[in-house]
Design a protein around this motif. Structure first.
Motif, PDB file in Angstrom:
ATOM      1  N   LYS A  16      32.903  40.393  40.720  1.00 24.33           N
ATOM      2  CA  LYS A  16      32.513  40.884  42.040  1.00 24.33           C
ATOM      3  C   LYS A  16      31.045  40.680  42.416  1.00 24.33           C
ATOM      4  O   LYS A  16      30.426  41.560  43.000  1.00 24.33           O
ATOM      5  CB  LYS A  16      32.870  42.362  42.171  1.00 24.33           C
ATOM      6  CG  LYS A  16      34.359  42.627  42.095  1.00 24.33           C
ATOM      7  CD  LYS A  16      34.682  44.081  42.330  1.00 24.33           C
ATOM      8  CE  LYS A  16      36.195  44.278  42.269  1.00 24.33           C
ATOM      9  NZ  LYS A  16      36.563  45.670  42.533  1.00 24.33           N
ATOM     10  N   ALA A  17      30.485  39.536  42.085  1.00 22.80           N
ATOM     11  CA  ALA A  17      29.119  39.231  42.501  1.00 22.80           C
ATOM     12  C   ALA A  17      29.023  37.745  42.836  1.00 22.80           C
ATOM     13  O   ALA A  17      28.372  36.978  42.131  1.00 22.80           O
ATOM     14  CB  ALA A  17      28.129  39.607  41.400  1.00 22.80           C
ATOM     15  N   GLU A  45      39.779  40.771  40.214  1.00 20.22           N
ATOM     16  CA  GLU A  45      41.083  41.373  40.540  1.00 20.22           C
ATOM     17  C   GLU A  45      41.735  42.053  39.340  1.00 20.22           C
ATOM     18  O   GLU A  45      42.251  43.149  39.447  1.00 20.22           O
ATOM     19  CB  GLU A  45      42.029  40.298  41.102  1.00 20.22           C
ATOM     20  CG  GLU A  45      41.547  39.677  42.392  1.00 20.22           C
ATOM     21  CD  GLU A  45      41.458  40.675  43.533  1.00 20.22           C
ATOM     22  OE1 GLU A  45      42.328  41.557  43.636  1.00 20.22           O
ATOM     23  OE2 GLU A  45      40.495  40.586  44.318  1.00 20.22           O
ATOM     24  N   ASP A  46      41.750  41.387  38.205  1.00 18.53           N
ATOM     25  CA  ASP A  46      42.468  41.902  37.017  1.00 18.53           C
ATOM     26  C   ASP A  46      41.483  42.073  35.861  1.00 18.53           C
ATOM     27  O   ASP A  46      41.634  41.460  34.820  1.00 18.53           O
ATOM     28  CB  ASP A  46      43.584  40.948  36.611  1.00 18.53           C
ATOM     29  CG  ASP A  46      43.079  39.612  36.159  1.00 18.53           C
ATOM     30  OD1 ASP A  46      41.962  39.236  36.543  1.00 18.53           O
ATOM     31  OD2 ASP A  46      43.780  38.923  35.395  1.00 18.53           O
ATOM     32  N   ASN A  47      40.521  42.897  36.021  1.00 20.98           N
ATOM     33  CA  ASN A  47      39.406  43.001  35.083  1.00 20.98           C
ATOM     34  C   ASN A  47      39.880  43.156  33.637  1.00 20.98           C
ATOM     35  O   ASN A  47      40.340  44.219  33.229  1.00 20.98           O
ATOM     36  CB  ASN A  47      38.508  44.176  35.481  1.00 20.98           C
ATOM     37  CG  ASN A  47      37.217  44.192  34.711  1.00 20.98           C
ATOM     38  OD1 ASN A  47      36.953  43.310  33.908  1.00 20.98           O
ATOM     39  ND2 ASN A  47      36.405  45.184  34.969  1.00 20.98           N
TER      40      ASN A  47
END
Length: 189
Positions: A16-17, A45-47
């Motif tokens: 997310k960056a 999405e699916d960390n």
């Protein structure tokens, strides 16, 4: 000094960056004397967390004869244009070096990491300022996983990161494992 003929695999776990990732990739594309192949594992999405994400990329590169080295790079780590070349050359000059890392600077140019002063109990960092930095590579207890170059022969011998360490300490663990098997961990100024 031998030429750097093979491409260096690069593994970037991303979360997310997108702006930071773009900047990191732009710095990779400006590396002098080194060709890279970049693998980005998007955890947005699916960390699956850091260690599993890194291992996905390591599996892609470590077991192929097309690569001698794999760089693990945080999405917010930006390499100086000669950084990767200097790390690869250090590994070539030191055949027992299994893992190396550059000295890391913070955005304000203060030294963030320049090796480990001790391994236990907490893995305290070396406290250099810019005027004290060594000029030659030196051994350290453990390598900072934010930017570490791994020799594929080392990975084939010792294995990948321990996925029981989901986010932190996997860098110290692989460093200790490499050192226990006779490999060196070097800091490259």
């Amino acid at each position: 000094m031998s030429a750097i003929n093979k491409t260096v695999g690069v593994v970037i776990p991303h979360y997310k960056a997108p702006e930071a990732l773009e900047i990191a990739i732009a710095h990779l594309q400006k590396q002098r004397g080194i060709q890279t192949e970049i693998f980005v594992r998007d955890n947005s999405e699916d960390n699956i967390l850091f260690t599993r994400a890194v291992n996905e990329g390591l599996r892609k590169f470590a077991y192929s004869d097309h690569y001698d080295y794999v760089l693990v790079l945080n999405q917010d780590a930006n390499l100086h244009e000669e950084c990767l070349q200097q790390m690869v050359q250090t590994m070539q000059q030191n055949p027992l070096a299994g893992i190396c890392a550059p000295i890391a600077l913070s955005p304000d140019k203060s030294v963030n990491w320049a090796g480990s002063a001790e391994a236990f109990p907490w893995g305290r960092h070396v406290g250099f300022n810019l005027t004290q930095l060594p000029k030659q590579p030196f051994e350290t207890h453990w390598i900072n996983g934010a930017c570490m170059l791994l020799r594929t022969a080392t990975l084939r011998e010792i294995g990948l990161l321990d996925e029981n360490m989901k986010f932190i300490c996997s860098d110290a663990d692989i460093s200790f494992t490499a050192r226990a098997r006779g490999w060196q961990c070097l800091v490259v100024p």
